[in-house]
Design an enzyme around this catalytic site. Structure first.
Site, PDB file in Angstrom:
ATOM      1  CE1 TYR A  60     -16.943  11.110 -15.937  1.00 62.69           C
ATOM      2  CE2 TYR A  60     -16.522  11.033 -13.579  1.00 62.69           C
ATOM      3  CZ  TYR A  60     -16.869  10.400 -14.754  1.00 62.69           C
ATOM      4  OH  TYR A  60     -17.132   9.057 -14.740  1.00 62.69           O
TER       5      TYR A  60
ATOM      6  CE  LYS B 185     -13.151   7.752 -18.006  1.00 62.94           C
ATOM      7  NZ  LYS B 185     -13.521   8.993 -17.365  1.00 62.94           N
TER       8      LYS B 185
ATOM      9  CG  ASP C 283     -10.179  15.878 -14.669  1.00 60.15           C
ATOM     10  OD1 ASP C 283      -9.521  15.331 -15.583  1.00 60.15           O
ATOM     11  OD2 ASP C 283     -11.138  15.316 -14.096  1.00 60.15           O
TER      12      ASP C 283
ATOM     13  NE  ARG D 127      -3.072   0.303   3.207  1.00 57.65           N
ATOM     14  CZ  ARG D 127      -2.432   0.458   4.369  1.00 57.65           C
ATOM     15  NH1 ARG D 127      -1.692   1.538   4.596  1.00 57.65           N
ATOM     16  NH2 ARG D 127      -2.511  -0.453   5.308  1.00 57.65           N
TER      17      ARG D 127
HETATM   18  C1  LIG Z   1     -13.887   9.427 -16.041  1.00 54.59           C
HETATM   19  C2  LIG Z   1     -13.481  10.736 -15.519  1.00 54.59           C
HETATM   20  C3  LIG Z   1     -13.224  10.929 -14.163  1.00 54.59           C
HETATM   21  C4  LIG Z   1     -13.399   9.834 -13.141  1.00 54.59           C
HETATM   22  O1  LIG Z   1     -12.525   8.793 -13.332  1.00 54.59           O
HETATM   23  P1  LIG Z   1     -12.820   7.240 -12.976  1.00 54.59           P
HETATM   24  O2  LIG Z   1     -11.589   6.584 -13.444  1.00 54.59           O
HETATM   25  O3  LIG Z   1     -14.065   6.858 -13.720  1.00 54.59           O
HETATM   26  O4  LIG Z   1     -13.027   7.170 -11.506  1.00 54.59           O
HETATM   27  C5  LIG Z   1     -12.792  12.186 -13.749  1.00 54.59           C
HETATM   28  N1  LIG Z   1     -12.644  13.194 -14.631  1.00 54.59           N
HETATM   29  C6  LIG Z   1     -12.913  13.046 -15.944  1.00 54.59           C
HETATM   30  C7  LIG Z   1     -12.740  14.199 -16.861  1.00 54.59           C
HETATM   31  C8  LIG Z   1     -13.343  11.822 -16.443  1.00 54.59           C
HETATM   32  O5  LIG Z   1     -13.618  11.690 -17.732  1.00 54.59           O
END
Ligand SMILES: *Cc1c(COP(=O)(O)O)cnc(C)c1O
Length: 377
Positions: free
Chosen positions: A98, A195, A170, A46
């Site tokens: 998001y 993504k 982000d 961890r």
């Molecule tokens: C998918 C996404 C998230 C969240 O991520 P997860 O891996 O689904 O927890 C946060 N920000 C953006 C822009 C996203 O597309």
């Protein structure tokens, strides 16, 4: 080193006992110690794992950061940042953040006396007006999802600095290939590695990158103490994916551009949202702070919800599914799918209606994607 070279080589260390060129998957929870507290730098997975460590080194290099931290999901990374705050803090969040991030803020963290204010950040004056001495975070996502608004990262860095708040960006939609927010004044960069970074729709993951030592230490402590770490297997897969991020992004960009231009010229399409189009309201900012525009394209069909459903059913290459950034093209209906948890009045204000469709253009041949949309329209 330049980005494509960084993709391939960052965090790659030849394994000393065998000479293996690839980082092994250290599937272990614990490490044998010589004497109590005398070990080789690893005591429990961890806290640290060599496979994860190599991947985190690569993540940092991609964003031009000193440090990278990986998490079990994008939202676990979001949560780690929020856990830096004390009760009473105000957080300014871009209004079409998001859906899952908004849900985490509104439904889980708001009850801990954190004051989330959702602001239209395409308007820097609105952000300035909402900033108070209690403001500790400015939360930016650019381009935004699903409306593809572009937020001026430098302008937000200025507001954050004046207020004494941290700027979090982000960067999931642009990927580090096309946008590096730390160089524009951000303090922390966040990715859902599910993504573009993962890129193959086969895992869930998140990441934070930062250069400030104090922030790294605090966030590393959250990662260790709260425990949302990826498994060594997932860390290996994401590191493997990073190696091809550069070439994948070029094709995502090419397909995004071509699809957006095709849609913009079609009579059954009411409007197209893509930062690479000259008609995009913040195209100038996008062209300045981005090196490419990714494969995310949103548009309004000129028709009813029933027409939209017919269109979605006719698509053959684009698969109807949530998520984005994978090698295969996906189509999503934000109102009923990814953004169903966004309050209805907010959806109305943002323009997320029954005719809105979001595409994630994959890395297939451009002509096949355009032809698929054409026959379905
Ligand atoms: C998918 C996404 C998230 C969240 O991520 P997860 O891996 O689904 O927890 C946060 N920000 C953006 C822009 C996203 O597309």
């Amino acid at each position: 080193m330049k980005p494509f070279t960084t993709c391939v080589h960052a965090g790659a260390h030849v394994e000393p006992t065998t000479g293996a060129i690839m980082q092994p998957i250290f599937a272990t929870s614990t490490y044998v110690q010589e004497e109590p507290a005398k070990h080789k730098g690893f005591d429990y997975s961890r806290a640290d794992n060599p496979t994860r460590q190599a991947y985190e080194e690569a993540l940092a290099a991609m964003e031009g950061a000193r440090h990278g931290l990986s998490f079990a999901s994008g939202l676990a990374a979001v949560q780690a940042v929020v856990q830096l705050l004390e009760p009473g803090a105000r957080i300014l969040v871009c209004d079409d953040v998001y859906g899952g991030t908004g849900r985490l803020f509104r439904r889980l963290f708001a009850k801990y006396n954190l004051d989330f204010q959702f602001v239209d950040m395409a308007d820097p004056a609105a952000v300035k007006a909402a900033a108070t001495p209690a403001t500790k975070l400015v939360w930016v996502e650019t381009p935004t999802n699903p409306m593809m608004k572009v937020i001026d990262i430098r302008a937000m860095a200025q507001v954050a600095k004046q207020t004494g708040a941290l700027l979090v960006v982000d960067n999931t939609f642009a990927s580090p290939i096309f946008q590096t927010p730390l160089a524009l004044g951000a303090d922390i960069v966040l990715h859902s590695t599910t993504k573009y970074i993962g890129g193959h729709s086969d895992l869930i993951g998140g990441a934070l990158m930062m250069s400030r030592q104090d922030l790294f230490e605090q966030l590393k402590f959250v990662q260790f103490a709260a425990g949302s770490v990826p498994s060594p297997f997932d860390a290996y897969l994401m590191h493997r994916s990073l190696k091809t991020l550069g070439v994948r992004m070029m094709q995502h960009h090419k397909n995004g551009m071509a699809v957006a231009e095709f849609l913009a010229s079609h009579k059954r399409v009411k409007r197209v949202m893509f930062p690479g189009l000259k008609s995009h309201p913040q195209h100038a900012i996008a062209a300045e702070q981005m090196r490419g525009f990714s494969g995310m394209v949103s548009f309004d069909l000129d028709g009813t919800y029933d027409d939209v459903v017919k269109f979605l059913k006719k698509l053959k290459v684009f698969a109807l599914a949530e998520s984005l950034g994978g090698v295969e093209s996906l189509v999503n209906h934000p109102e009923k799918m990814t953004h169903a948890s966004v309050p209805e009045e907010m959806r109305k204000k943002l323009g997320i209606g029954p005719a809105l469709i979001r595409l994630s253009c994959g890395i297939e041949d451009t002509d096949d994607l355009v032809a698929d949309l054409k026959q379905a329209l």
